[in-house]
Design a protein around this motif. Sequence first.
Motif, PDB file in Angstrom:
ATOM      1  N   ARG A  59       0.861  -1.183   0.000  1.00  0.00           N
ATOM      2  CA  ARG A  59       0.000   0.000   0.000  1.00  0.00           C
ATOM      3  C   ARG A  59       0.896   1.231   0.000  1.00  0.00           C
ATOM      4  N   ALA A  60       0.731   2.073  -0.984  1.00  0.00           N
ATOM      5  CA  ALA A  60       1.567   3.272  -1.078  1.00  0.00           C
ATOM      6  C   ALA A  60       0.716   4.444  -1.550  1.00  0.00           C
ATOM      7  N   GLU A  61       1.087   5.605  -1.104  1.00  0.00           N
ATOM      8  CA  GLU A  61       0.380   6.833  -1.479  1.00  0.00           C
ATOM      9  C   GLU A  61       1.362   7.830  -2.072  1.00  0.00           C
ATOM     10  N   ASP A  62       0.937   8.462  -3.169  1.00  0.00           N
ATOM     11  CA  ASP A  62       1.761   9.512  -3.755  1.00  0.00           C
ATOM     12  C   ASP A  62       1.247  10.861  -3.264  1.00  0.00           C
ATOM     13  N   ARG A  63       1.622  11.921  -3.939  1.00  0.00           N
ATOM     14  CA  ARG A  63       1.249  13.259  -3.476  1.00  0.00           C
ATOM     15  C   ARG A  63      -0.233  13.572  -3.659  1.00  0.00           C
ATOM     16  N   SER A  64      -0.956  12.696  -4.363  1.00  0.00           N
ATOM     17  CA  SER A  64      -2.407  12.866  -4.457  1.00  0.00           C
ATOM     18  C   SER A  64      -3.091  12.444  -3.164  1.00  0.00           C
ATOM     19  N   GLY A  65      -2.396  11.629  -2.368  1.00  0.00           N
ATOM     20  CA  GLY A  65      -2.979  11.114  -1.141  1.00  0.00           C
ATOM     21  C   GLY A  65      -3.869   9.909  -1.350  1.00  0.00           C
ATOM     22  N   ILE A  66      -4.020   9.458  -2.595  1.00  0.00           N
ATOM     23  CA  ILE A  66      -4.875   8.309  -2.893  1.00  0.00           C
ATOM     24  C   ILE A  66      -4.037   7.038  -2.851  1.00  0.00           C
ATOM     25  N   PRO A  67      -4.468   6.020  -2.097  1.00  0.00           N
ATOM     26  CA  PRO A  67      -3.675   4.791  -1.998  1.00  0.00           C
ATOM     27  C   PRO A  67      -3.863   3.886  -3.208  1.00  0.00           C
ATOM     28  N   HIS A  68      -2.776   3.287  -3.650  1.00  0.00           N
ATOM     29  CA  HIS A  68      -2.794   2.256  -4.671  1.00  0.00           C
ATOM     30  C   HIS A  68      -1.847   1.151  -4.250  1.00  0.00           C
ATOM     31  N   GLU A  92     -10.775 -11.340 -16.475  1.00  0.00           N
ATOM     32  CA  GLU A  92     -10.415 -12.647 -17.028  1.00  0.00           C
ATOM     33  C   GLU A  92     -10.243 -12.613 -18.536  1.00  0.00           C
ATOM     34  N   ASN A  93     -10.729 -11.548 -19.183  1.00  0.00           N
ATOM     35  CA  ASN A  93     -10.558 -11.382 -20.627  1.00  0.00           C
ATOM     36  C   ASN A  93      -9.376 -10.488 -20.975  1.00  0.00           C
ATOM     37  N   GLY A  94      -8.609 -10.088 -19.959  1.00  0.00           N
ATOM     38  CA  GLY A  94      -7.449  -9.248 -20.191  1.00  0.00           C
ATOM     39  C   GLY A  94      -7.750  -7.771 -20.337  1.00  0.00           C
ATOM     40  N   LYS A  95      -8.986  -7.363 -20.095  1.00  0.00           N
ATOM     41  CA  LYS A  95      -9.370  -5.956 -20.200  1.00  0.00           C
ATOM     42  C   LYS A  95      -9.203  -5.274 -18.843  1.00  0.00           C
ATOM     43  N   PRO A  96      -8.974  -3.956 -18.823  1.00  0.00           N
ATOM     44  CA  PRO A  96      -8.785  -3.256 -17.546  1.00  0.00           C
ATOM     45  C   PRO A  96      -9.949  -3.500 -16.590  1.00  0.00           C
ATOM     46  N   ALA A  97      -9.624  -3.800 -15.351  1.00  0.00           N
ATOM     47  CA  ALA A  97     -10.634  -4.044 -14.326  1.00  0.00           C
ATOM     48  C   ALA A  97     -10.772  -2.805 -13.450  1.00  0.00           C
ATOM     49  N   GLN A  98     -11.994  -2.516 -13.074  1.00  0.00           N
ATOM     50  CA  GLN A  98     -12.266  -1.340 -12.259  1.00  0.00           C
ATOM     51  C   GLN A  98     -11.638  -1.483 -10.881  1.00  0.00           C
ATOM     52  N   SER A  99     -10.780  -0.557 -10.506  1.00  0.00           N
ATOM     53  CA  SER A  99     -10.192  -0.523  -9.165  1.00  0.00           C
ATOM     54  C   SER A  99      -9.453   0.794  -9.024  1.00  0.00           C
ATOM     55  N   ASN A 100     -10.076   1.747  -8.345  1.00  0.00           N
ATOM     56  CA  ASN A 100      -9.536   3.106  -8.317  1.00  0.00           C
ATOM     57  C   ASN A 100      -8.937   3.504  -6.975  1.00  0.00           C
ATOM     58  N   TYR A 101      -9.145   2.695  -5.965  1.00  0.00           N
ATOM     59  CA  TYR A 101      -8.755   3.102  -4.607  1.00  0.00           C
ATOM     60  C   TYR A 101      -8.460   1.828  -3.849  1.00  0.00           C
ATOM     61  N   GLN A 102      -7.170   1.541  -3.591  1.00  0.00           N
ATOM     62  CA  GLN A 102      -6.785   0.216  -3.085  1.00  0.00           C
ATOM     63  C   GLN A 102      -5.927   0.358  -1.827  1.00  0.00           C
ATOM     64  N   TYR A 103      -6.218  -0.467  -0.823  1.00  0.00           N
ATOM     65  CA  TYR A 103      -5.413  -0.359   0.387  1.00  0.00           C
ATOM     66  C   TYR A 103      -5.423  -1.656   1.195  1.00  0.00           C
TER      67      TYR A 103
END
Length: 322
Positions: A59-68, A92-103
Amino acid sequence: MKEEKMASIPWEDCPEGFKGPVWRYSHNPVIARNPNEKLARVFNSALVFYKGAFIGVFRAEDRSGIPHLYVGRSTDGLHFEFEMEPIKFVDENGKPAQSNYQYDPRLIQIEGSYYVVWCDDFYGPALAIAKTDDFKTFVKYDHPFLPFNRNGVLFPRKINGEYVILSRPSDSGHTNFGDIFLSKSKDMTYWGKSRRVMERGWEWWNVTKIGGGVNPIETKDGWLLLFHGVSGTCNGFVYSFGGALLDLNDPSKVVARCSEYFLTPEEDYETRGFVPNVCFPTSALVDKDGRMAIYYGAADTYTALAFSTVDRMVKYIKEHSR
């Protein structure tokens, strides 16, 4: 893929005369503020042994303060290099999966593959699970549970033919309640057969809420579970951690639960930071001799390290069980 065998974990001998179950690394924190030019804080993260070294999801946060979540690597478990871009999850089809805020990820190897469990933004805090075989491609499953849920901790093997996970249902805020529940799945997609495992404690250190910490460790005495406990004070929450033993064949049953905490915020890097007074365990490396290197988040600012042995913890839990 064969199960990775642990080589040499970080280690520091127990201080002479020390009687507690867990002792801190004398050079904490192992990851300080601003570890590189992009990342400001790295904490509540998880490591495994991989191809002769260590790899983790952090879990890391940059200067945006949003964790990824970021992949990090280390040759010794003490010094880390991080990828500069967060993990890009795919479906599962290799397409981008929704995940905008991870911790608060956990990481575990099961039957040769690696699984990441984290808290995601899914109309509120909700658990998410992804699988990887190479730490390059991470395939995200559909969310296993409805919001609101946190602290997903997978067992390292199937039990009676089923995957097993611990979680802590809650609500969308910083709650003053929360118990640990267990759920099962045959395919890592559909989860059910849920049972309550442990309620919040009556002791001060875990009287407000509890949550799974480190992935359970199999011992001859049961599944060794490190969990965090929260207490409320006039200045806010305090996060400590303790331990319990769960039945090997039915881990919804508690064999023994320690009434005392293993570690509570005392050092400056635990009591002072972005969120003061937090010791939050998320990962443990265990070698063939049963030595344990426990990684924990400190004050939502640092990554710190503590040590113990499986035998020492099991003995302490039994001797201080309710």
